[in-house]
Design an enzyme around this catalytic site. Structure first.
Site, PDB file in Angstrom:
ATOM      1  N   ARG A   1      -2.574   9.134  -4.302  1.00 23.45           N
ATOM      2  CA  ARG A   1      -2.945   8.763  -3.058  1.00 23.45           C
ATOM      3  C   ARG A   1      -1.983   7.697  -2.470  1.00 23.45           C
ATOM      4  NH1 ARG A   1      -8.082   9.057  -5.155  1.00 23.45           N
ATOM      5  NH2 ARG A   1      -8.806  11.210  -5.080  1.00 23.45           N
ATOM      6  N   VAL A   2      -1.306   6.795  -3.347  1.00 26.46           N
ATOM      7  CA  VAL A   2      -0.682   5.727  -2.920  1.00 26.46           C
ATOM      8  C   VAL A   2       0.771   5.802  -3.422  1.00 26.46           C
ATOM      9  CG1 VAL A   2      -2.570   3.904  -2.406  1.00 26.46           C
ATOM     10  CG2 VAL A   2      -1.332   4.376  -4.649  1.00 26.46           C
TER      11      VAL A   2
END
Ligand code: ATP
Ligand code: MG
Length: 499
Positions: free
Chosen positions: A366-367
């Site tokens: 997600r990052v």
């Protein structure tokens, strides 16, 4: 009886408060009421704090884990033989902690920081509590530097950044530990300090891991913290916190740290054992109610911090073992929700020879995207979508006999991608190798060849021999402009013409 006015009540309370005297009688020692299974209940230590270390007469240390009205519950860090009802216990007023320092690099230690590799004493630089608050929001910085695993399937589609927490999840024997170890091996020369925390594993597995690290020259920058299956549950419980304390020592000095928790399923089990013995009420799957907090307060400590706060980072790779691929069980869902993504490993893929067995559909980062190098981002392009399409098409065309040319070509291309994602153990790929492989793959270089892996190896060797400038340009500048991309494609065509 006369009425007492409110003023009088206040003055009575006031005088009570003023006359109140703290009872200074001996509260520093207590005595054991009950002991067993690595747990002791102690009477008389009324002032002991949560997380404080207490010492028994025979020298065994314990940590205060449960505070009740008339007694405290502690978890023992040693054998309970020699401790019995009435044994005297003394407070230390020190929070549980471990020695830390540079000299721990290259060493194997237990959960309390004592060396167990027979290489002698370790000179510590400092002492850090095992439980520390995580860095606050103001002290945090966004994740934008890549932490390269050297594994094509991960770096290209699920990039991890320094300071990120990426879960490795899968059934037993699906290559979870191998991914973590390969990532550690790939940190050679990248100025990243690695910490491998073994929780509840067999001592022989840990020995194997240490020898793998040594064989690949990765032990020098790594610390191995172990608590084996035969260690008491309290030591297994505390091991990941100890490892993190070591990591924090380096992070606050501006260093980048990679920490592997192998694995948190066993950690939760150890905590459940402790909690049940402490008579905490069991909840879902018999875990105590605070088992979510157990892992969130651990993983929150992994972060990238600002220059003012020290400037380093801790990247965490927690590992979770699932039963029969069930990611919706209690502990897996907890840790999935705490982390910034997961690498999902699948038994079916593993047994079919697709190793590392990364399930492309269920994995996510997600990052990490912000932390991917420009070169990798451009090269990876639509690989993930291509693979998703391939999987779908594969299912649909399974029983079809006459396929049109377009579908056949797509299937061949997808199959070649899957082949390229296979990677042997301890063979991390450099950024350039990965970028060249991807550019050639999307240029459909591999779609028609018989043995994709062999062809890939030869092609990369060709680049290495003849076009070292391309390799070093990608590795150093980390960008891939259109010119360079075209050059790579030309070289690939040139190689195809020759072979
Ligand atoms: P456990 O559940 O027992 O902890 P695990 O999921 O951690 O297992 P590993 O121990 O990493 O799995 O790997 C299992 C076996 O598969 C090992 O023998 C390892 O050598 C092999 N293996 C893992 N990855 C690969 C790979 N990419 N190529 C070839 N063999 C692999
Ligand atoms: Mg393992």
């Amino acid at each position: 009886m006369g009425q007492i006015s409110s003023n009088e009540i206040i003055s009575i309370i006031k005088s009570e408060i003023e006359d109140f005297e703290i009872d200074k009688s001996a509260k520093e020692t207590g005595s054991v009421i009950w002991v067993g299974d690595g747990i002791a209940t102690v009477y008389g230590l009324d002032d002991a704090m949560y997380g404080e270390i207490v010492v028994f007469e025979n020298g065994v240390r314990a940590m205060v884990q449960d505070i009740r009205e008339n007694e405290i519950g502690c978890i023992l860090f040693g054998k309970d033989t020699g401790i019995k009802e009435g044994t005297v216990v003394t407070r230390t007023k020190k929070r549980a902690g471990i020695p830390v320092g540079e000299e721990f690099l290259g060493r194997v230690i237990d959960a309390l920081g004592s060396p167990i590799d027979g290489k002698g004493e370790i000179k510590s630089a400092d002492y850090r509590p095992v439980e520390e608050p995580a860095p606050g929001i103001v002290d945090r910085k966004s994740v934008d530097v890549p932490l390269e695993t050297g594994i094509l399937a991960i770096d290209s589609m699920f990039p991890i950044g320094r300071g990120q927490r990426e879960l490795i999840i899968g059934d037993r024997q699906t290559g979870k530990t191998s991914i973590a170890l390969d990532t550690i091996i790939n940190q050679k020369g990248k100025d990243v300090i690695c910490i491998y925390v073994a929780i509840g594993q067999k001592a022989s597995s840990v020995a194997h891991i240490v020898s793998t690290l040594k064989k690949n020259d990765a032990l020098d920058y790594t610390i191995v913290v172990t608590s084996t299956a035969s260690d008491p549950a309290p030591l297994q419980y505390i091991a990941p916190y100890s490892g993190t304390a070591l990591g924090e020592y380096f992070m606050y000095k501006g260093k980048d740290v990679l920490i592997v928790y192998d694995d948190l399923s066993k950690h939760a089990v150890a905590y459940r054992a402790i909690s049940l013995l402490l008579e905490r009420s069991p909840g879902r799957e018999a875990y105590p109610g605070d088992v979510f907090y157990l892992h969130s307060r651990l993983l929150e400590r992994s972060a990238r911090i600002t220059e003012q706060a020290g400037g380093g980072s801790i990247t965490a790779l927690p590992i979770i073992e699932t039963q029969d691929g069930d990611v919706s069980a209690y502990i897996p869902t907890n840790v999935i929700s705490i982390t910034d993504g997961q690498i999902f490993l699948e038994s079916n893929l593993f047994f079919a020879g697709q190793r590392p067995a990364v399930n492309v559909g269920l994995s996510v980062s997600r990052v990490g995207g912000a932390a991917q190098t420009k070169a990798m981002k451009k090269a990876a392009g639509s690989i993930r979508i291509d693979l998703a399409q391939y999987r779908e098409m594969e299912v649909f065309t399974q029983f079809a006999s006459d396929l049109d040319e377009g579908t056949k070509a797509s299937l061949k291309y997808g199959r070649s991608l899957m082949e390229l994602l296979k990677q042997p153990l301890s063979k991390p790929m450099s950024l350039a190798q990965q970028v060249i492989t991807l550019v050639c793959a999307t240029h459909k270089v591999f779609a028609e060849v018989e043995d994709v892996k062999k062809y890939q190896g030869e092609l990369l060797e060709y680049f290495e021999d003849k076009y070292g400038d391309i390799i070093s340009r990608i590795n150093n500048e980390k960008i891939l402009d259109d010119d360079l991309k075209r050059r790579i494609e030309d070289v690939a065509d040139e190689f195809a013409g020759k072979s």
